[in-house]
Write a protein that holds these residues in place. Structure first.
Motif, PDB file in Angstrom:
ATOM      1  N   PHE A 221      -5.237   4.278   9.547  1.00 23.08           N
ATOM      2  CA  PHE A 221      -4.972   2.487  10.008  1.00 23.08           C
ATOM      3  C   PHE A 221      -3.896   2.255   9.460  1.00 23.08           C
ATOM      4  O   PHE A 221      -2.838   1.020   9.615  1.00 23.08           O
ATOM      5  CB  PHE A 221      -6.159   2.296   9.669  1.00 23.08           C
ATOM      6  CG  PHE A 221      -7.295   2.398  10.823  1.00 23.08           C
ATOM      7  CD1 PHE A 221      -7.389   1.134  12.026  1.00 23.08           C
ATOM      8  CD2 PHE A 221      -8.096   3.693  10.993  1.00 23.08           C
ATOM      9  CE1 PHE A 221      -8.421   1.728  12.492  1.00 23.08           C
ATOM     10  CE2 PHE A 221      -9.332   3.549  12.177  1.00 23.08           C
ATOM     11  CZ  PHE A 221      -9.216   2.544  13.087  1.00 23.08           C
ATOM     12  N   LEU A 222      -3.645   3.019   8.110  1.00 19.50           N
ATOM     13  CA  LEU A 222      -2.739   2.188   7.602  1.00 19.50           C
ATOM     14  C   LEU A 222      -1.401   2.026   8.359  1.00 19.50           C
ATOM     15  O   LEU A 222      -0.216   1.743   8.416  1.00 19.50           O
ATOM     16  CB  LEU A 222      -2.134   2.932   5.982  1.00 19.50           C
ATOM     17  CG  LEU A 222      -3.287   2.523   4.878  1.00 19.50           C
ATOM     18  CD1 LEU A 222      -2.991   3.556   3.973  1.00 19.50           C
ATOM     19  CD2 LEU A 222      -3.283   0.874   4.402  1.00 19.50           C
ATOM     20  N   ARG A 223      -0.647   3.889   7.986  1.00 16.63           N
ATOM     21  CA  ARG A 223       0.213   3.925   9.195  1.00 16.63           C
ATOM     22  C   ARG A 223       0.247   3.449  10.643  1.00 16.63           C
ATOM     23  O   ARG A 223       1.355   3.251  11.080  1.00 16.63           O
ATOM     24  CB  ARG A 223      -0.264   5.537   9.502  1.00 16.63           C
ATOM     25  CG  ARG A 223       1.604   6.074  10.032  1.00 16.63           C
ATOM     26  CD  ARG A 223       1.368   7.486  10.185  1.00 16.63           C
ATOM     27  NE  ARG A 223       0.939   7.861  11.057  1.00 16.63           N
ATOM     28  CZ  ARG A 223      -0.789   8.994  11.125  1.00 16.63           C
ATOM     29  NH1 ARG A 223      -0.667   9.626  10.356  1.00 16.63           N
ATOM     30  NH2 ARG A 223      -1.581   9.353  12.479  1.00 16.63           N
ATOM     31  N   ASN A 224      -0.981   2.721  11.273  1.00 13.01           N
ATOM     32  CA  ASN A 224      -0.389   2.451  12.472  1.00 13.01           C
ATOM     33  C   ASN A 224      -0.083   1.142  12.092  1.00 13.01           C
ATOM     34  O   ASN A 224       0.305   0.573  13.584  1.00 13.01           O
ATOM     35  CB  ASN A 224      -1.811   2.572  13.168  1.00 13.01           C
ATOM     36  CG  ASN A 224      -2.417   4.338  13.659  1.00 13.01           C
ATOM     37  OD1 ASN A 224      -1.582   4.391  13.925  1.00 13.01           O
ATOM     38  ND2 ASN A 224      -4.145   3.635  13.717  1.00 13.01           N
TER      39      ASN A 224
ATOM     40  N   SER B 101       4.886   2.537   4.324  1.00 13.37           N
ATOM     41  CA  SER B 101       5.961   3.543   4.743  1.00 13.37           C
ATOM     42  C   SER B 101       4.956   4.791   3.661  1.00 13.37           C
ATOM     43  O   SER B 101       3.622   4.379   3.133  1.00 13.37           O
ATOM     44  CB  SER B 101       6.599   2.623   3.431  1.00 13.37           C
ATOM     45  OG  SER B 101       5.839   1.994   1.942  1.00 13.37           O
ATOM     46  N   TYR B 102       5.278   5.803   3.716  1.00  6.37           N
ATOM     47  CA  TYR B 102       4.944   6.598   3.088  1.00  6.37           C
ATOM     48  C   TYR B 102       4.870   6.906   1.609  1.00  6.37           C
ATOM     49  O   TYR B 102       3.674   7.291   1.525  1.00  6.37           O
ATOM     50  CB  TYR B 102       6.523   7.779   3.069  1.00  6.37           C
ATOM     51  CG  TYR B 102       5.298   9.160   2.269  1.00  6.37           C
ATOM     52  CD1 TYR B 102       5.309  10.379   3.287  1.00  6.37           C
ATOM     53  CD2 TYR B 102       6.169   9.641   1.162  1.00  6.37           C
ATOM     54  CE1 TYR B 102       5.194  11.502   2.478  1.00  6.37           C
ATOM     55  CE2 TYR B 102       6.235  10.402   0.396  1.00  6.37           C
ATOM     56  CZ  TYR B 102       5.473  11.410   1.231  1.00  6.37           C
ATOM     57  OH  TYR B 102       4.864  12.486   0.430  1.00  6.37           O
TER      58      TYR B 102
ATOM     59  N   ALA C 260       0.201   5.798  -2.778  1.00  5.60           N
ATOM     60  CA  ALA C 260      -0.031   4.722  -3.181  1.00  5.60           C
ATOM     61  C   ALA C 260      -2.187   4.727  -3.136  1.00  5.60           C
ATOM     62  O   ALA C 260      -2.582   4.268  -4.251  1.00  5.60           O
ATOM     63  CB  ALA C 260       0.931   3.327  -3.408  1.00  5.60           C
ATOM     64  N   ALA C 261      -1.958   4.148  -1.240  1.00  5.66           N
ATOM     65  CA  ALA C 261      -3.296   4.095  -1.175  1.00  5.66           C
ATOM     66  C   ALA C 261      -4.135   5.519  -1.347  1.00  5.66           C
ATOM     67  O   ALA C 261      -5.035   5.446  -0.774  1.00  5.66           O
ATOM     68  CB  ALA C 261      -3.316   3.531   0.114  1.00  5.66           C
TER      69      ALA C 261
END
Ligand SMILES: [Zn+2]
Length: 419
Positions: free
Chosen positions: A91-94, A98-99, A104-105
């Motif tokens: 979901f973060l990537r969507n 960033s990498y 960091a998450a």
């Protein structure tokens, strides 16, 4: 001596190894078919009418109930050995993270490597088993299993040992690959030394102890350079191991050209592939492995130019790339659907691309990949009338039955109706 006559197969569809010119991807189709299985292999393949008449009456007879029979699928590129999942990262990537934000998450490959470092082999095996079971539901009877999430030698050894532990537990046939994925975080400032240790220690040990059949390198910016990949793969070839490359996924990395130079068993990914790179692979007779589920799941990279590659004469196999970061699926049928839409592949090309062509890549085509007398009885039965309906009914195609080496290893519990 086990012997079974499986008759009343609605339609049997298979490529054949002995076709002299198979560039048109011909298929053998037999209506109202039957197969005689003996000692785990196909003894005879023909029509129900013929075999019911010719096979001795004391042989056990089982009706396939009119279902369609296909050769067992061969998933020649998969990463099923990992711990946990990265749904949060998906979901973060969507949302365009960033990498660095993902790392960091608590996401990314190094986070997975840390979980592998903390896990025992039994834990890895326990987590992996349901993935193989799902793979079976999708008709996969042979699967390539890559290491690669351990990163350090200690982590990688754990994955290689897990493969050994898994082997007797799996109904599928397994092909093992040692993947040199990225430089581990603990070696970031000693990159050159890490490459040396791969060449001098890891590969000789993998070869000496026969822990894998093939060495794979992720040749991409942020992973390994062309020169590093070349050195690693040449060391593998010196040890008489097959080599393959994760190539040209995020750009023209040089990986495809390196695969051609080394005569790799395949060049995989190839989302960025120009005419010169296609010509080099063709000239070197290196087949391509396309991973459309990964392209779909990432949503940020193009599909490989499949139509162009095939029309140029390149052999193209399809595989899942099953992995927790960029392709969390075991579904070969889904890959067929995506390749039909985005690669304009025909039904004939799709079936070759998930059976005999990947079997050739894994050097298993003498054993599996088609329904032919003498080969291992690896096949699936589908409650579908014809080949075209398999990629067409996308998202829910699950085999009714799967057989590996003449053993009935999976039966669907699904409530189904005939289409
Ligand atoms: Zn991969």
């Amino acid at each position: 001596m086990s012997s079974i006559l499986l008759h009343d197969i609605g339609r049997l569809v298979t490529p054949l190894s002995q076709h002299k010119d198979d560039s048109a991807r011909p298929l053998l189709t037999i209506e109202r078919a039957a197969v005689w299985l003996e000692n785990g292999a196909f003894k005879q393949v023909g029509t129900s009418a013929d075999l019911l008449h010719s096979v001795p009456s004391n042989i056990e007879r089982i009706s396939a109930g009119g279902k369609m029979m296909l050769p067992g699928f061969v998933d020649c590129h998969a990463h099923p050995l990992f711990i946990g999942n990265r749904a949060h990262e998906f979901f973060l990537r969507n949302r365009g993270a960033s990498y660095q934000e993902i790392a960091a998450a608590g996401g990314g490959i190094h986070a997975t490597a840390e979980r592998i470092a903390r896990a025992c082999e039994h834990h890895i095996v326990r987590e992996a088993l349901p993935r193989f079971e799902r793979s079976l539901e999708f008709g996969v009877t042979t699967i390539e299993v890559k290491s690669g999430y351990g990163l350090t030698w200690e982590g990688e050894l754990k994955l290689l040992h897990s493969m050994r532990e898994l082997k007797p537990l799996l109904p599928q046939r397994m092909s093992r690959t040692f993947l040199v994925h990225v430089v581990p975080s603990s070696w970031q400032d000693r990159r050159k030394l890490f490459v040396e240790s791969v060449i001098e220690e890891m590969i000789p040990e993998v070869a000496g102890r026969r822990m894998a059949d093939c060495i794979d390198v992720f040749c991409e910016e942020g992973a390994f350079t062309v020169d590093e990949s070349r050195r690693i793969l040449r060391a593998a070839q010196d040890e008489r191991l097959d080599v393959t490359i994760h190539a040209n996924q995020f750009g023209h990395s040089g990986g495809a050209l390196l695969a051609a130079e080394l005569g790799a068993r395949s060049a995989d990914h190839l989302e960025y592939l120009n005419d010169d790179e296609i010509a080099a692979l063709l000239q070197a007779e290196v087949p391509a492995v396309a991973l459309p589920a990964c392209v779909f799941f990432m949503g940020t990279i193009p599909y490989p130019p499949l139509r162009k590659m095939i029309d140029a004469g390149l052999r193209v196999a399809l595989a899942t790339d099953m992995n927790l970061g960029t392709a969390m699926t075991e579904s070969i049928p889904f890959c067929m659907t995506a390749a039909a839409i985005y690669g304009k592949m025909s039904a004939n090309e799709l079936l070759w691309a998930v059976t005999l062509d990947p079997a050739r890549i894994l050097n298993l085509d003498a054993v599996t990949g088609s329904i032919e007398a003498g080969k291992s009885a690896d096949f699936s039965l589908w409650n579908l009338p014809e080949l075209e309906t398999l990629p067409y009914f996308f998202g829910h195609a699950v085999a009714e039955e799967v057989w590996v080496a003449g053993e009935h290893v999976f039966e669907s519990q699904a409530v189904v109706h005939r289409y």
